[in-house]
Design a protein around this motif. Structure first.
Motif, PDB file in Angstrom:
ATOM      1  N   LEU A 156       5.602  -0.256  -0.681  1.00  0.00           N
ATOM      2  CA  LEU A 156       5.383  -0.851   0.638  1.00  0.00           C
ATOM      3  C   LEU A 156       4.764  -2.241   0.502  1.00  0.00           C
ATOM      4  O   LEU A 156       5.207  -3.201   1.135  1.00  0.00           O
ATOM      5  CB  LEU A 156       4.459   0.050   1.463  1.00  0.00           C
ATOM      6  N   MET A 209       8.525   4.942   2.473  1.00  0.00           N
ATOM      7  CA  MET A 209       7.775   3.914   3.177  1.00  0.00           C
ATOM      8  C   MET A 209       8.444   2.579   2.930  1.00  0.00           C
ATOM      9  O   MET A 209       8.866   2.283   1.828  1.00  0.00           O
ATOM     10  CB  MET A 209       6.338   3.864   2.683  1.00  0.00           C
ATOM     11  N   THR A 210       8.540   1.828   3.948  1.00  0.00           N
ATOM     12  CA  THR A 210       9.221   0.557   3.779  1.00  0.00           C
ATOM     13  C   THR A 210       8.480  -0.546   4.511  1.00  0.00           C
ATOM     14  O   THR A 210       7.940  -0.327   5.594  1.00  0.00           O
ATOM     15  CB  THR A 210      10.674   0.633   4.295  1.00  0.00           C
ATOM     16  N   GLY A 211       8.420  -1.672   3.890  1.00  0.00           N
ATOM     17  CA  GLY A 211       7.743  -2.787   4.526  1.00  0.00           C
ATOM     18  C   GLY A 211       8.589  -3.442   5.589  1.00  0.00           C
ATOM     19  O   GLY A 211       8.109  -4.264   6.349  1.00  0.00           O
ATOM     20  N   ARG A 228       7.541   2.938   9.496  1.00  0.00           N
ATOM     21  CA  ARG A 228       7.323   2.193   8.244  1.00  0.00           C
ATOM     22  C   ARG A 228       6.476   2.968   7.260  1.00  0.00           C
ATOM     23  O   ARG A 228       6.555   2.755   6.066  1.00  0.00           O
ATOM     24  CB  ARG A 228       6.685   0.836   8.548  1.00  0.00           C
TER      25      ARG A 228
END
Lengths: 307, 301
Positions: free
Chosen positions: B172, A6-8, B117
């Motif tokens: 995140l 997961m990446t912002g 995402r």
């Protein structure tokens, strides 16, 4: 999912939401609701059930009765040959709303109740109301989308009736006479009002109960049982009659009756079709119910906590 | 551009006799990760619902980005996941986001971006009802991220996630914070808040007990002394640090004394004839602070 994926960071700077105006919010809410109603199997099931019901009771049974020389299903004692004119294109305006006040109305009630009531249990109302459009715009979108669904169902009913009656005319070697446009428009308008009123009633009860199951149950008991019982009581007690004469079902039934849905000889033939009110008052009353149900639902939605 | 994103003033919600939220006044500043901390049932979700305009306060006010809660000016610029994800079960994850994108009037491209995402692209076509709890939670976060909101409200975002998923969710939030995203995050997991939040508000029984930075809440570091005899160690400690700054704990004597006074304490102990086993600096975890606060409040009730 144990890999840290997961990446912002968005791939590129994504689009930003804009602050909508009331009207802009209503339009975008309607588009959103149309998308999710269109992809909802329950909506298609309800529409299909109504169309099959309409086809079966308005055309198939009566045609079979005519073709086999037996008396019609709701026209006992009527000579088979007098059934044919009702099955031809020219008769569409009078046949069109026959099944709408009671059976079709109940199905539209379910549609409205499911569309508005399910979101409370699913928590989707809470998600929708935090998207940007104000409460009235967002809820207006649901009302508008349900309204458009009703328009679609009425249009499909018309197409089906035209197809069925034309087919019967061709089969029976009858010359095809189209109905008068004015009469047809009245029938379609009446159908829209009747279905719109019941769908709005479903939306209101769905919002009131915040539960689609309870709303559907209550709505069906009301439209199929209670109103009929009350009308029965009304026939015996004159005071009750004043009330039963202005109930939603009475108004819708009278509108259908005024459009000739009961058949010439027997205005009260089809279940739910009545001759209690004249065309004018019936139309007005159904329209008033439609507006009042919608407005009451919108007000409730605007003022109540969404938990 | 104002620097405070959320301001509440004595926000209160009463359900019948029960006071769910009482006089909560908090401030969330632009660009920070604000941790809203409290046990289950403390009033966190009710407060967040009031901030989002879903629930009307009984009294008090809230201002979100200069607007009243629930006004378009506020909701259009806030992305939220409150008390579990709420979506249409019959729609796929992707279609659910498309519906929300229509509400926001943004294109379907943003939907793909949001799915990526939260690592849901591959399962985006599956029905929401077939998702695991963790996937539903991630879809909720994706929906909150749609449209690049100015404020992200995440209510217990790690609920239902496995340890890997929880780590991903923390990453995140940290990533988002690095880009300057303002996040209001509620949690009952203190370790989580301690790791990623700039400031925290501690709530219990509907009341905001404290609001400050994590470091401030934990307070200055303390010294822990283990020495014998204990009575002597305690007496010397009280003489050096003052009566109120000394506490007898299971692990030894705890002194509210800065680290640079440790040698002085050691000399005093030795001169008094105590045998020192250990002197070390000890930091209180947020958990310690939290339990202290909630116990104090419990006693005062």
């Amino acid at each position: 999912m144990s890999t840290a994926t997961m990446t912002g960071r968005p791939a590129a700077r994504s689009e930003t939401r804009a602050v909508p105006t009331a009207l802009g919010g209503l339009v975008s809410s309607t588009r959103a609701e149309l998308l999710r109603l269109r992809k909802w199997p329950a909506v298609w099931v309800l529409a299909t059930v109504w169309l099959l019901l309409n086809l079966t009771f308005a055309y198939i049974f009566n045609y079979v009765a005519y073709a086999t020389g037996s008396s019609g299903f709701s026209n006992e004692g009527v000579a088979p040959e007098s059934l044919l004119p009702e099955l031809l294109p020219a008769a569409i305006p009078s046949v069109f709303t026959g099944g709408m006040p009671m059976f079709g109305g109940a199905i539209m009630f379910i549609l409205g109740a499911l569309a508005a009531g399910s979101g409370f249990g699913w928590g989707s109302w809470k998600t929708v109301l935090t998207q940007g459009p104000g409460r009235l715009s967002a809820f207006g979108g649901t009302l508008a989308a349900v309204g458009l669904a009703v328009v679609g169902v009425v249009a499909a009913t018309l197409v089906l009736d035209v197809a069925a009656s034309t087919l019967i005319a061709v089969f029976e070697g009858q010359s095809i006479a189209w109905p008068e446009f004015g009469a047809l428009a009245e029938a379609v308008g009446g159908g829209l009002l009747i279905f719109g009123m019941w769908a709005a009633a479903g939306v209101l009860v769905g919002v009131l109960t915040r539960s689609p199951a309870l709303a559907v149950g209550l709505g069906l008991v009301w439209s199929l049982v209670i109103e009929n019982l009350l009308r029965g009581v009304g026939n015996l007690l004159s005071g009750v009659e004043y009330v039963t004469n202005v109930l939603p079902g009475t108004a819708a039934g009278s509108l259908a009756g005024a459009l000739g849905a009961g058949g010439a000889g027997e205005p009260d033939g089809a279940p739910g079709v009545l001759t209690v009110l004249d065309a004018g008052p019936a139309t007005l009353l159904v329209a008033v119910y439609l507006v009042v149900f919608s407005a009451a639902a919108a007000l409730l939605m605007r003022h109540r906590d969404v938990v | 551009m104002t620097n405070t994103i959320v301001v509440t003033d004595r926000l209160t919600k009463r359900y019948g006799d029960r006071l769910a939220v009482s006089d909560v006044s908090l401030t969330v500043r632009r660009g920070e990760v604000y941790g809203f901390l409290g046990p289950n049932g403390a009033g966190k979700t009710t407060t967040l619902r009031m901030l989002l305009g879903l629930v009307r306060p009984t009294s008090g006010t809230a201002t979100i980005l200069g607007h009243a809660p629930g006004e378009s000016g506020a909701t259009a610029r806030v992305g939220a996941l409150v008390e579990g994800p709420g979506f249409y079960p019959y729609l796929s994850g992707r279609d659910n986001l498309r519906v929300m994108a229509r509400y926001q009037r943004i294109s379907d491209r943003a939907v793909e971006d949001a799915l990526t995402r939260v690592d849901l692209s591959e399962r985006g076509g599956d029905a929401f009802k077939s998702y695991s709890l963790g996937m539903k939670q991630r879809l909720g976060v994706a929906s909150a991220l749609l449209g690049e909101p100015d404020l992200l409200v995440l209510d217990e975002p790690t609920n239902g996630l496995d340890p890997g998923g929880m780590a991903d969710m923390r990453k995140l939030v940290v990533d988002l914070a690095e880009q300057g995203q303002t996040v209001l995050l509620s949690s009952h997991l203190l370790a989580e808040v301690q790791e990623i939040c700039d400031r925290v508000g501690v709530i219990a029984h509907g009341r905001l007990l404290a609001e400050s930075t994590v470091a401030e809440l934990r307070g200055a570091s303390t010294l822990l002394v283990r020495a014998e005899p204990l009575e002597l160690a305690l007496a010397v400690s009280m003489r050096v640090a003052g009566d109120d700054a000394v506490q007898l704990t299971d692990t030894g004597v705890r002194l509210e004394l800065p680290e640079d006074r440790a040698p002085e304490l050691a000399r005093a102990l030795v001169e008094a004839g105590a045998d020192i086993r250990e002197i070390r600096t000890a930091e209180r975890s947020l958990e310690d602070v939290f339990f202290e606060m909630t116990t104090d409040q419990e006693e005062n009730r």
